[in-house]
Design a protein around this motif. Structure first.
Motif, PDB file in Angstrom:
ATOM      1  N   UNK A   1      48.047  37.225  46.528  1.00 56.22           N
ATOM      2  CA  UNK A   1      46.941  36.308  46.245  1.00 56.22           C
ATOM      3  C   UNK A   1      45.959  36.914  45.246  1.00 56.22           C
ATOM      4  N   UNK A   2      45.680  38.204  45.414  1.00 58.25           N
ATOM      5  CA  UNK A   2      44.787  38.890  44.471  1.00 58.25           C
ATOM      6  C   UNK A   2      45.397  38.877  43.074  1.00 58.25           C
ATOM      7  N   UNK A   3      46.700  39.174  43.000  1.00 58.30           N
ATOM      8  CA  UNK A   3      47.382  39.178  41.702  1.00 58.30           C
ATOM      9  C   UNK A   3      47.338  37.800  41.052  1.00 58.30           C
ATOM     10  N   UNK A   4      47.485  36.756  41.867  1.00 60.44           N
ATOM     11  CA  UNK A   4      47.439  35.395  41.327  1.00 60.44           C
ATOM     12  C   UNK A   4      46.073  35.095  40.716  1.00 60.44           C
ATOM     13  N   UNK A   5      45.009  35.541  41.379  1.00 64.21           N
ATOM     14  CA  UNK A   5      43.662  35.345  40.828  1.00 64.21           C
ATOM     15  C   UNK A   5      43.506  36.108  39.519  1.00 64.21           C
ATOM     16  N   UNK A   6      44.000  37.341  39.484  1.00 64.36           N
ATOM     17  CA  UNK A   6      43.872  38.173  38.285  1.00 64.36           C
ATOM     18  C   UNK A   6      44.555  37.517  37.096  1.00 64.36           C
ATOM     19  N   UNK A   7      45.671  36.832  37.342  1.00 61.14           N
ATOM     20  CA  UNK A   7      46.406  36.181  36.259  1.00 61.14           C
ATOM     21  C   UNK A   7      45.543  35.167  35.508  1.00 61.14           C
ATOM     22  N   UNK A   8      44.574  34.560  36.192  1.00 62.52           N
ATOM     23  CA  UNK A   8      43.730  33.565  35.535  1.00 62.52           C
ATOM     24  C   UNK A   8      42.309  34.032  35.314  1.00 62.52           C
ATOM     25  N   UNK A   9      42.087  35.328  35.470  1.00 61.53           N
ATOM     26  CA  UNK A   9      40.727  35.859  35.380  1.00 61.53           C
ATOM     27  C   UNK A   9      40.427  36.319  33.960  1.00 61.53           C
ATOM     28  N   UNK A  10      39.357  35.777  33.387  1.00 58.33           N
ATOM     29  CA  UNK A  10      38.937  36.180  32.041  1.00 58.33           C
ATOM     30  C   UNK A  10      37.561  36.822  32.163  1.00 58.33           C
ATOM     31  N   UNK A  11      37.568  38.113  32.470  1.00 57.05           N
ATOM     32  CA  UNK A  11      36.303  38.804  32.743  1.00 57.05           C
ATOM     33  C   UNK A  11      36.453  40.268  32.358  1.00 57.05           C
ATOM     34  N   UNK A  12      35.536  40.765  31.549  1.00 56.55           N
ATOM     35  CA  UNK A  12      35.686  42.109  30.993  1.00 56.55           C
ATOM     36  C   UNK A  12      34.588  43.081  31.416  1.00 56.55           C
ATOM     37  N   UNK A  13      33.620  42.634  32.212  1.00 59.70           N
ATOM     38  CA  UNK A  13      32.495  43.496  32.567  1.00 59.70           C
ATOM     39  C   UNK A  13      32.918  44.465  33.670  1.00 59.70           C
ATOM     40  N   UNK A  14      33.462  45.605  33.251  1.00 62.52           N
ATOM     41  CA  UNK A  14      34.041  46.556  34.200  1.00 62.52           C
ATOM     42  C   UNK A  14      33.020  47.114  35.193  1.00 62.52           C
ATOM     43  N   UNK A  15      31.757  47.173  34.803  1.00 58.13           N
ATOM     44  CA  UNK A  15      30.748  47.751  35.702  1.00 58.13           C
ATOM     45  C   UNK A  15      30.650  46.968  37.011  1.00 58.13           C
ATOM     46  N   UNK A  16      30.944  45.674  36.947  1.00 56.35           N
ATOM     47  CA  UNK A  16      30.865  44.845  38.146  1.00 56.35           C
ATOM     48  C   UNK A  16      32.135  44.909  38.989  1.00 56.35           C
ATOM     49  N   UNK A  17      33.133  45.656  38.526  1.00 58.07           N
ATOM     50  CA  UNK A  17      34.339  45.874  39.316  1.00 58.07           C
ATOM     51  C   UNK A  17      34.210  47.098  40.230  1.00 58.07           C
ATOM     52  N   UNK A  18      33.213  47.937  39.991  1.00 59.78           N
ATOM     53  CA  UNK A  18      33.123  49.212  40.694  1.00 59.78           C
ATOM     54  C   UNK A  18      33.126  49.037  42.210  1.00 59.78           C
ATOM     55  N   UNK A  19      32.308  48.113  42.694  1.00 63.65           N
ATOM     56  CA  UNK A  19      32.203  47.909  44.133  1.00 63.65           C
ATOM     57  C   UNK A  19      33.527  47.403  44.710  1.00 63.65           C
ATOM     58  N   UNK A  20      34.166  46.475  43.988  1.00 60.42           N
ATOM     59  CA  UNK A  20      35.457  45.963  44.445  1.00 60.42           C
ATOM     60  C   UNK A  20      36.508  47.065  44.420  1.00 60.42           C
ATOM     61  N   UNK A  21      36.441  47.928  43.419  1.00 59.80           N
ATOM     62  CA  UNK A  21      37.384  49.045  43.344  1.00 59.80           C
ATOM     63  C   UNK A  21      37.216  49.974  44.543  1.00 59.80           C
ATOM     64  N   UNK A  22      35.967  50.255  44.918  1.00 62.85           N
ATOM     65  CA  UNK A  22      35.717  51.106  46.084  1.00 62.85           C
ATOM     66  C   UNK A  22      36.212  50.428  47.359  1.00 62.85           C
ATOM     67  N   UNK A  23      35.991  49.133  47.433  1.00 59.91           N
ATOM     68  CA  UNK A  23      36.461  48.364  48.585  1.00 59.91           C
ATOM     69  C   UNK A  23      37.984  48.393  48.658  1.00 59.91           C
ATOM     70  N   UNK A  24      38.632  48.229  47.518  1.00 62.81           N
ATOM     71  CA  UNK A  24      40.098  48.261  47.463  1.00 62.81           C
ATOM     72  C   UNK A  24      40.624  49.623  47.892  1.00 62.81           C
ATOM     73  N   UNK A  25      39.968  50.670  47.450  1.00 64.40           N
ATOM     74  CA  UNK A  25      40.379  52.034  47.817  1.00 64.40           C
ATOM     75  C   UNK A  25      40.289  52.226  49.327  1.00 64.40           C
ATOM     76  N   UNK A  26      39.197  51.741  49.933  1.00 59.67           N
ATOM     77  CA  UNK A  26      39.009  51.887  51.377  1.00 59.67           C
ATOM     78  C   UNK A  26      40.045  51.064  52.148  1.00 59.67           C
TER      79      UNK A  26
END
Length: 224
Positions: free
Chosen positions: A99-124
């Motif tokens: 499901x996450x991959x499906x969302x990414x396929x249609x995601x047009x967003x480049x502001x990497x700074x706002x991914x940091x929290x999600x990245x930490x969440x994904x790691x946990x």
């Protein structure tokens, strides 16, 4: 007869480990696709969900075969029945990575700074999945309890992610659809952590015969 049974239990553990690795690969790939904006990788992860589903069916058939032909009792029965419950949670983890991959396929967003929290969440969340599966296979009750305790950490990440994303709606250049997509990714990660917690609960059940989530119902005083 017992030797063959032991061989089947060894095979069951190996298949559970394989299933865990497939789910971990899917989750890792989905998050990498998000981080790198890699639509091809996201599409590959999305289309590979059937691999996890197929492995789940193989492990289910093995468990049912063991029950039918070996008629296990006591701790052996708890192990096999817990494995049947576990694979359902693992299949859901694979679904949510897809499901996450499906969302990414249609995601047009480049502001990497706002991914940091999600990245930490994904790691946990990913670490919880890895440790939960290991706790089941190695029958490590302490590790299983540690996984259960860490579910609150991921829940807190979800709260922070929602607050961050809602705040972005008022900023220029952030489409509401994109913000909703990012919140959904965070929600899927929280659900993955919940399923990892379930796996850890089943790891404990196979050892003690009681699910940690099960508590006696409160006694209601009877009126005279």
């Amino acid at each position: 007869m017992r030797e063959h049974f032991n061989q089947q239990l060894v095979q069951l553990n190996a298949e559970l480990e394989n299933l865990g690795q497939l789910c971990d690969n899917a989750l890792a790939g989905a998050i990498k696709a998000l981080q790198e904006g890699d639509n091809e990788l996201a599409r590959k992860i999305y289309k590979s969900d059937f691999v996890v589903d197929q492995k789940e069916r193989e492990v289910e058939n093995l468990c049912l075969n063991i029950i039918l032909h070996q008629q296990p009792i006591a701790s052996d029965l708890r192990l096999v029945s817990s494995a049947l419950k576990l694979i359902t949670d693992m299949e859901r983890i694979g679904d949510q990575a897809s499901d996450i991959a499906e969302i990414v396929m249609g995601l047009d967003y480049k502001e990497q700074s706002n991914f940091k929290l999600i990245e930490e969440m994904a790691k946990a969340s990913r670490a919880m999945v890895q440790d939960a599966v290991r706790s089941f296979i190695t029958q490590d009750m302490e590790l299983a309890r540690n996984v259960i305790d860490r579910d609150d950490v991921v829940d807190n990440y979800l709260v922070q992610a929602r607050e961050l994303m809602v705040g972005l709606i008022n900023e220029q250049g952030h489409s509401p659809k994109t913000i909703v997509d990012l919140i959904m990714i965070a929600k899927y990660l929280e659900r993955i952590a919940d399923h990892a917690t379930n796996v850890a609960n089943w790891a404990i059940f196979q050892l003690v015969g009681e699910h940690p989530d099960k508590h006696p119902a409160p006694q209601v005083a009877m009126q005279a």
